[in-house]
Design a protein around this motif. Sequence first.
Motif, PDB file in Angstrom:
ATOM      1  N   ASP A  38       2.881  11.877  -7.268  1.00 60.58           N
ATOM      2  CA  ASP A  38       2.323  12.310  -5.984  1.00 60.58           C
ATOM      3  C   ASP A  38       1.607  11.199  -5.218  1.00 60.58           C
ATOM      4  N   TRP A  39       1.473  10.020  -5.819  1.00 61.60           N
ATOM      5  CA  TRP A  39       0.637   8.987  -5.218  1.00 61.60           C
ATOM      6  C   TRP A  39       1.377   7.686  -4.994  1.00 61.60           C
ATOM      7  N   ASP A  40       1.223   7.145  -3.794  1.00 60.83           N
ATOM      8  CA  ASP A  40       1.553   5.753  -3.587  1.00 60.83           C
ATOM      9  C   ASP A  40       0.294   4.931  -3.882  1.00 60.83           C
ATOM     10  N   VAL A  41       0.381   3.611  -3.680  1.00 58.27           N
ATOM     11  CA  VAL A  41      -0.750   2.742  -4.009  1.00 58.27           C
ATOM     12  C   VAL A  41      -1.979   3.119  -3.178  1.00 58.27           C
ATOM     13  N   ARG A  42      -1.764   3.457  -1.928  1.00 56.47           N
ATOM     14  CA  ARG A  42      -2.876   3.829  -1.040  1.00 56.47           C
ATOM     15  C   ARG A  42      -3.599   5.078  -1.549  1.00 56.47           C
ATOM     16  N   ALA A  43      -2.848   6.112  -1.920  1.00 50.33           N
ATOM     17  CA  ALA A  43      -3.453   7.348  -2.424  1.00 50.33           C
ATOM     18  C   ALA A  43      -4.157   7.108  -3.752  1.00 50.33           C
ATOM     19  N   MET A  44      -3.550   6.300  -4.605  1.00 53.16           N
ATOM     20  CA  MET A  44      -4.165   6.026  -5.906  1.00 53.16           C
ATOM     21  C   MET A  44      -5.502   5.309  -5.731  1.00 53.16           C
ATOM     22  N   THR A  45      -5.569   4.383  -4.790  1.00 47.31           N
ATOM     23  CA  THR A  45      -6.824   3.687  -4.532  1.00 47.31           C
ATOM     24  C   THR A  45      -7.873   4.645  -3.998  1.00 47.31           C
ATOM     25  N   GLY A  46      -7.444   5.598  -3.157  1.00 45.79           N
ATOM     26  CA  GLY A  46      -8.369   6.619  -2.687  1.00 45.79           C
ATOM     27  C   GLY A  46      -8.920   7.458  -3.820  1.00 45.79           C
TER      28      GLY A  46
ATOM     29  N   ARG B 185       2.329  -2.431 -11.757  1.00 45.60           N
ATOM     30  CA  ARG B 185       3.742  -2.103 -11.938  1.00 45.60           C
ATOM     31  C   ARG B 185       4.404  -1.785 -10.598  1.00 45.60           C
ATOM     32  N   ALA B 186       3.685  -1.069  -9.737  1.00 46.16           N
ATOM     33  CA  ALA B 186       4.252  -0.673  -8.447  1.00 46.16           C
ATOM     34  C   ALA B 186       4.445  -1.857  -7.512  1.00 46.16           C
ATOM     35  N   THR B 187       3.550  -2.828  -7.580  1.00 44.46           N
ATOM     36  CA  THR B 187       3.555  -3.923  -6.603  1.00 44.46           C
ATOM     37  C   THR B 187       4.102  -5.236  -7.143  1.00 44.46           C
ATOM     38  N   GLY B 188       4.317  -5.307  -8.454  1.00 46.63           N
ATOM     39  CA  GLY B 188       4.780  -6.553  -9.051  1.00 46.63           C
ATOM     40  C   GLY B 188       3.683  -7.580  -9.248  1.00 46.63           C
ATOM     41  N   ARG B 189       2.426  -7.190  -9.026  1.00 50.46           N
ATOM     42  CA  ARG B 189       1.311  -8.111  -9.252  1.00 50.46           C
ATOM     43  C   ARG B 189       1.102  -8.304 -10.754  1.00 50.46           C
ATOM     44  N   PRO B 190       0.707  -9.507 -11.192  1.00 51.26           N
ATOM     45  CA  PRO B 190       0.443  -9.714 -12.620  1.00 51.26           C
ATOM     46  C   PRO B 190      -0.778  -8.917 -13.063  1.00 51.26           C
ATOM     47  N   LEU B 191      -0.702  -8.371 -14.255  1.00 54.19           N
ATOM     48  CA  LEU B 191      -1.812  -7.610 -14.815  1.00 54.19           C
ATOM     49  C   LEU B 191      -2.737  -8.567 -15.563  1.00 54.19           C
ATOM     50  N   ARG B 192      -3.987  -8.602 -15.161  1.00 59.90           N
ATOM     51  CA  ARG B 192      -4.964  -9.427 -15.852  1.00 59.90           C
ATOM     52  C   ARG B 192      -5.375  -8.742 -17.147  1.00 59.90           C
ATOM     53  N   VAL B 193      -5.096  -9.375 -18.290  1.00 52.84           N
ATOM     54  CA  VAL B 193      -5.353  -8.781 -19.604  1.00 52.84           C
ATOM     55  C   VAL B 193      -6.082  -9.795 -20.477  1.00 52.84           C
ATOM     56  N   THR B 194      -7.187  -9.367 -21.084  1.00 55.10           N
ATOM     57  CA  THR B 194      -7.920 -10.210 -22.028  1.00 55.10           C
ATOM     58  C   THR B 194      -8.237  -9.406 -23.283  1.00 55.10           C
ATOM     59  N   PRO B 195      -8.305 -10.067 -24.445  1.00 55.68           N
ATOM     60  CA  PRO B 195      -8.637  -9.341 -25.675  1.00 55.68           C
ATOM     61  C   PRO B 195     -10.007  -8.675 -25.612  1.00 55.68           C
ATOM     62  N   GLU B 196     -10.987  -9.368 -25.019  1.00 54.74           N
ATOM     63  CA  GLU B 196     -12.357  -8.852 -25.024  1.00 54.74           C
ATOM     64  C   GLU B 196     -12.495  -7.568 -24.214  1.00 54.74           C
TER      65      GLU B 196
ATOM     66  N   TRP C 146       0.799  -1.222   0.000  1.00 57.26           N
ATOM     67  CA  TRP C 146       0.000   0.000   0.000  1.00 57.26           C
ATOM     68  C   TRP C 146       0.831   1.271   0.000  1.00 57.26           C
ATOM     69  N   HIS C 147       2.078   1.176   0.408  1.00 56.17           N
ATOM     70  CA  HIS C 147       2.924   2.368   0.464  1.00 56.17           C
ATOM     71  C   HIS C 147       3.955   2.403  -0.661  1.00 56.17           C
ATOM     72  N   ARG C 148       3.808   1.533  -1.632  1.00 54.96           N
ATOM     73  CA  ARG C 148       4.747   1.539  -2.752  1.00 54.96           C
ATOM     74  C   ARG C 148       4.420   2.699  -3.694  1.00 54.96           C
ATOM     75  N   GLN C 149       5.468   3.318  -4.227  1.00 53.62           N
ATOM     76  CA  GLN C 149       5.310   4.457  -5.133  1.00 53.62           C
ATOM     77  C   GLN C 149       4.781   3.980  -6.487  1.00 53.62           C
ATOM     78  N   THR C 150       3.865   4.742  -7.065  1.00 53.98           N
ATOM     79  CA  THR C 150       3.339   4.429  -8.396  1.00 53.98           C
ATOM     80  C   THR C 150       3.986   5.351  -9.430  1.00 53.98           C
ATOM     81  N   ASP C 151       3.609   5.167 -10.687  1.00 52.75           N
ATOM     82  CA  ASP C 151       4.119   6.026 -11.756  1.00 52.75           C
ATOM     83  C   ASP C 151       3.562   7.443 -11.680  1.00 52.75           C
ATOM     84  N   CYS C 152       2.549   7.664 -10.884  1.00 52.79           N
ATOM     85  CA  CYS C 152       2.044   9.015 -10.624  1.00 52.79           C
ATOM     86  C   CYS C 152       2.831   9.570  -9.447  1.00 52.79           C
TER      87      CYS C 152
END
Length: 250
Positions: A50-58, A170-181, A42-48
Amino acid sequence: MTDTAAPAQRARPIDRTAAATLAAEEYDRFTELARSLAPEDWHRQTDCADWDVRAMTGHVLGMMDYVSSVRQFLHTRRAGSKAAHGRPVIDGVNEVQVTERASLTVPQLLDALARTAPKAARARRRLPAPARRIPMRVEFNGIWERWTLGYLYDVILTRDTWMHRIDMCRATGRPLRVTPEHDGRIVADVVAEWARRHGRPFTLVLTGPAGGTFAATSAGQHLSADAIEFCRVVSGRGAANGLLGQPVPF
């Protein structure tokens, strides 16, 4: 990768039905990702910046609240206008959304996401036709543009949540769920708007499950990129040159 050629400037627009499906699915995927995070994420820095993961979720929760009721919409616009202090109003809106939800614990934040996501999806789907035509003046890339409330609800709000899901993975290393549809439809719409905005001939090959081959004509610049990275670049994340320097709103 999907290899079917798709003339980007004639791409099928996202209609209300498709927009509603994409919005509901994206809210579900974002909530699912948030629930998967470890305490240290939750405190990892994102590509934005001004925001860590917690702020981005807010912020994402704030946008859900923003469209869930007229009262919240008006409150956030008024407060955001005051907070902007000469910046684009959206900067003030984002700031208010994050600040007003900063006191929530992580369990409270997750509970609010689960409660609010379906409400926000319904509100966006039910926006009546007269309201959808309401004009908006929005500053984008230093230029004032005329949008409609329907464009904001159908397109921009889904792109915003989708891109922030990418940011958080990207910030947390979690896999991104991606589908064509799902993701592929969002990417194709981004490509179509990118093509309309620069108006030049091109061939674009995007790789990955959300990718495809897009061409305005057989002439022009030939580009190749990962589909997700292409969207990151035209959203203002990552280095851009040539036609990739044409931004698209998210």
